[in-house]
Design a protein around this motif. Structure first.
Motif, PDB file in Angstrom:
ATOM      1  N   VAL A   1       0.871  -1.612   0.000  1.00 19.35           N
ATOM      2  CA  VAL A   1      -0.307  -0.043   0.049  1.00 19.35           C
ATOM      3  C   VAL A   1       0.958   0.654  -0.009  1.00 19.35           C
ATOM      4  O   VAL A   1       0.168   2.356  -0.795  1.00 19.35           O
ATOM      5  CB  VAL A   1      -1.116   0.355   1.629  1.00 19.35           C
ATOM      6  N   PHE A   2       2.325   1.076   1.308  1.00 22.18           N
ATOM      7  CA  PHE A   2       2.939   2.508   0.539  1.00 22.18           C
ATOM      8  C   PHE A   2       3.046   2.973  -0.695  1.00 22.18           C
ATOM      9  O   PHE A   2       3.721   3.656  -0.595  1.00 22.18           O
ATOM     10  CB  PHE A   2       4.005   1.522   1.753  1.00 22.18           C
TER      11      PHE A   2
ATOM     12  N   TRP B   1       2.246   1.710  -3.652  1.00 23.51           N
ATOM     13  CA  TRP B   1       1.108   2.148  -4.368  1.00 23.51           C
ATOM     14  C   TRP B   1       1.114   3.922  -4.185  1.00 23.51           C
ATOM     15  O   TRP B   1       0.593   4.333  -5.318  1.00 23.51           O
ATOM     16  CB  TRP B   1       0.008   1.465  -4.102  1.00 23.51           C
ATOM     17  N   ILE B   2       1.479   4.460  -2.924  1.00 22.09           N
ATOM     18  CA  ILE B   2       0.819   5.391  -3.173  1.00 22.09           C
ATOM     19  C   ILE B   2       1.911   6.328  -3.049  1.00 22.09           C
ATOM     20  O   ILE B   2       2.019   7.425  -3.772  1.00 22.09           O
ATOM     21  CB  ILE B   2      -0.126   6.252  -1.164  1.00 22.09           C
TER      22      ILE B   2
ATOM     23  N   LEU C   1       1.997   6.686  -6.975  1.00 21.40           N
ATOM     24  CA  LEU C   1       1.395   7.677  -7.624  1.00 21.40           C
ATOM     25  C   LEU C   1       1.607   9.198  -6.880  1.00 21.40           C
ATOM     26  O   LEU C   1       1.597   9.989  -7.774  1.00 21.40           O
ATOM     27  CB  LEU C   1      -0.629   7.414  -6.953  1.00 21.40           C
ATOM     28  N   ALA C   2       2.306   9.571  -5.802  1.00 21.52           N
ATOM     29  CA  ALA C   2       2.676  10.474  -5.258  1.00 21.52           C
ATOM     30  C   ALA C   2       4.124  10.966  -6.454  1.00 21.52           C
ATOM     31  O   ALA C   2       4.595  11.794  -7.048  1.00 21.52           O
ATOM     32  CB  ALA C   2       3.135  10.642  -4.241  1.00 21.52           C
TER      33      ALA C   2
END
Length: 576
Positions: free
Chosen positions: A280-281, A283-284, A287-288
């Motif tokens: 999850v980290f 993926w975030i 995106l950033a």
């Protein structure tokens, strides 16, 4: 009257004449009407055949292990967890590298990227066949998946680039047929090879066939002088950070659920939440990073996943539909052969042959999608109809009961899933050619490929988790491959456990397919004639009136055809 000179093969000209006859961005306005002649028929056929063969082999190996699963466990004396990694390692590498290979081809060129994918795939296929332990097999399967991801995504990229716009619907059909048929034929071929030779030939067969495809591709690819320059990009523009984050995010997410599904106790281990949290980290962070790249460094870095693509509603919804239907399709392809082996006590060969209806229906769906889109852009209807058919098929498969004899309805229910999947695969490939800009098509096709395999990997992980949970609930724990390979009609408890697991898996697939229908409806667009949808009518451009019209027409054809005609063999000029 004006007369048009005959096309002159470049091979018959000297170097100076070749350079003179090559079009440049500045020369098109001086050519009232012109055309770029594609590869000769036999050359084009050779390139396309080698691409299809590479795509076929790469997708074949995503499912070919399905019917030798228990054979591997018996021969290597390995647990179901380890044997399952022979599937998982390939699909994880596939998931992580599909988009990346498409982006790398923008830097090193289509030919070099595809050749490297062939070499990696063939080398590690042979290594897998010579593996002396389950660990060696898993390692070879991982690198084999890297090569397979390249063969998959690059075929989706190159095919539309070497064909005319009129052929794009049929290109989508061809790719759709290969994608659908190869995945289904995996268990069939695996069963045949396991029955009459050895499981090692499941991997060795890629050597001679892949080498033939590689040789054909290398020798049929035209020399550089025959190219219309497409402008390869500097290696420094490659989004290395994005590639690393994409691999980590995709692989760890699938791994978390796959590992937990292999053993119910793993749900309570630290590995599951840690893997999921890191995914999850990533993926975030991805995106950033992509947002920052698009905003601040777009002139120096080519985003591995350009966020601007997902602002395109039709592309974004199509990618999600691709992922959701990939989930159901892969579960069906893996689960039905297992059902034939465990429920109906079929041999690996019989289990593989049992999903042949899926082959025919998938091919039919792909052809139908090409036919429907040959004149009008009906990709929306292909997505929605395909999703509905997959939903119906998954729902019907969930009703199958525990019988020793094969229920005839099993074959019929498969056809719904196959027909729907064929429509979606071909329709999505055509959609990219219709909707996306030239600069984004390679990346867009790579993303579609990545989403499809990502969804399939999640489906296999979910199916394994359900099977493990049901076995623990009804049998007290997983059943070893040695026990499965020696089942008898008297082992009703094991057969009932698998029936329940299969039904629950199909119910989950039905829910996922329902979501696919909803997302598909959100991709609605007004039907348009294919040429109007592209914004260019080539014939009208060639018939421009007056000097200004002729220049505008030449520029329109230039901008359009350069995006789809990467090869130049000759130029026809008008003589007044």
């Amino acid at each position: 009257m004006t007369q048009t000179s005959s096309p002159v093969p470049l091979d018959s000209l000297g170097e100076n004449e070749k350079q003179e006859r090559r079009p440049t961005p500045h020369s098109f306005h001086s050519i009232p009407t012109w055309r770029l002649v594609l590869l000769s028929t036999h050359k084009l056929t050779e390139v396309e055949s080698s691409l299809c063969l590479g795509l076929f082999l790469s997708l074949l190996d995503t499912t070919i292990v399905a019917t030798i699963f228990y054979t591997l466990g018996r021969d290597f004396e390995a647990s179901p967890t380890l044997v399952n990694w022979t599937i998982l390692s390939y699909t994880l590498a596939y998931v992580g590298c599909a988009v990346i290979y498409a982006n790398i081809s923008n830097t090193i060129g289509r030919r070099n990227a595809n050749v490297s994918a062939f070499v990696i795939f063939i080398a590690f296929s042979l290594g897998a066949g010579f593996a002396q332990s389950i660990d060696q097999l898993i390692v070879c399967r991982t690198f084999q998946g890297v090569g397979g991801a390249g063969l998959y995504s690059l075929t989706l990229v190159i095919f539309p680039e070497i064909t005319t716009p009129r052929m794009h619907p049929w290109v989508g059909s061809i790719i759709g047929m290969v994608v659908a048929i190869s995945g289904v034929l995996g268990p069939v071929l695996g069963g045949i090879l396991a029955r009459y030779t050895s499981w090692r030939w499941v991997f060795w067969i890629n050597g001679p066939i892949g080498s033939i495809a590689l040789i054909i591709f290398a020798f049929s690819w035209p020399p550089q002088v025959q190219f219309v320059p497409l402008g390869t990009r500097s290696i420094r523009r490659l989004d290395v950070v994005g590639c690393i984050l994409l691999i980590a995010a995709s692989v760890l997410f699938v791994f978390a659920f796959q590992d937990a599904g292999l053993d119910p106790h793993n749900w309570h281990s630290a590995l599951f939440p840690v893997s999921l949290a890191v995914s999850v980290f990533c993926w975030i962070a991805l995106l950033a990073w992509e947002f920052a790249t698009d905003r601040y460094w777009s002139q120096s870095i080519d985003s591995v996943i350009p966020l601007r693509l997902f602002k395109h509603r039709i592309f974004a919804t199509s990618a999600i539909v691709t992922m959701l239907t990939g989930f159901t399709y892969f579960v069906v392809v893996y689960s039905i052969p297992f059902r034939f082996e465990i429920m109906n006590l079929k041999s690996p060969l019989g289990a593989g042959l049992g999903i042949l209806p899926l082959v025919g229906s998938s091919a039919t769906g792909s052809i139908l999608a090409g036919f429907l889109n040959s004149k009008y852009d009906l990709t929306f209807y292909a997505r929605v109809a395909g999703s509905c058919l997959v939903l119906i098929g998954a729902g019907l498969l969930s009703t199958l009961s525990n019988t020793l004899q094969v229920q005839n309805t099993t074959y019929g229910y498969q056809t719904f899933v196959g027909l729907g999947f064929g429509l979606i695969v071909a329709g999505t490939t055509i959609m990219v050619s219709y909707e996306m800009e030239r600069r984004d098509r390679a990346t867009a096709q790579g993303i579609i490929a990545q989403f499809r395999i990502f969804g399939g990997s999640l489906g296999v992980a979910a199916s394994s988790a359900i099977r493990g949970a049901v076995d623990t609930r009804e049998l007290g724990g997983p059943v070893s491959p040695q026990v499965i390979s020696s089942l008898t009609p008297a082992d009703t408890n094991i057969r009932q456990s698998y029936t329940d697991a299969f039904s629950e898996s199909m119910i989950v697939c039905t829910i996922v397919a329902s979501a696919s229908v909803v997302v598909g409806v959100l991709s609605f667009k007004r039907t348009a004639v294919r040429g109007e949808a592209k914004g260019i009518q080539t014939e009208q451009a060639r018939k421009g009136q007056g000097e200004k019209d002729e220049k505008d027409a030449a520029e329109a054809v230039h901008q359009h055809d350069r995006s789809v005609f990467p090869f130049e063999l000759s130029i026809a000029q008008k003589k007044g």
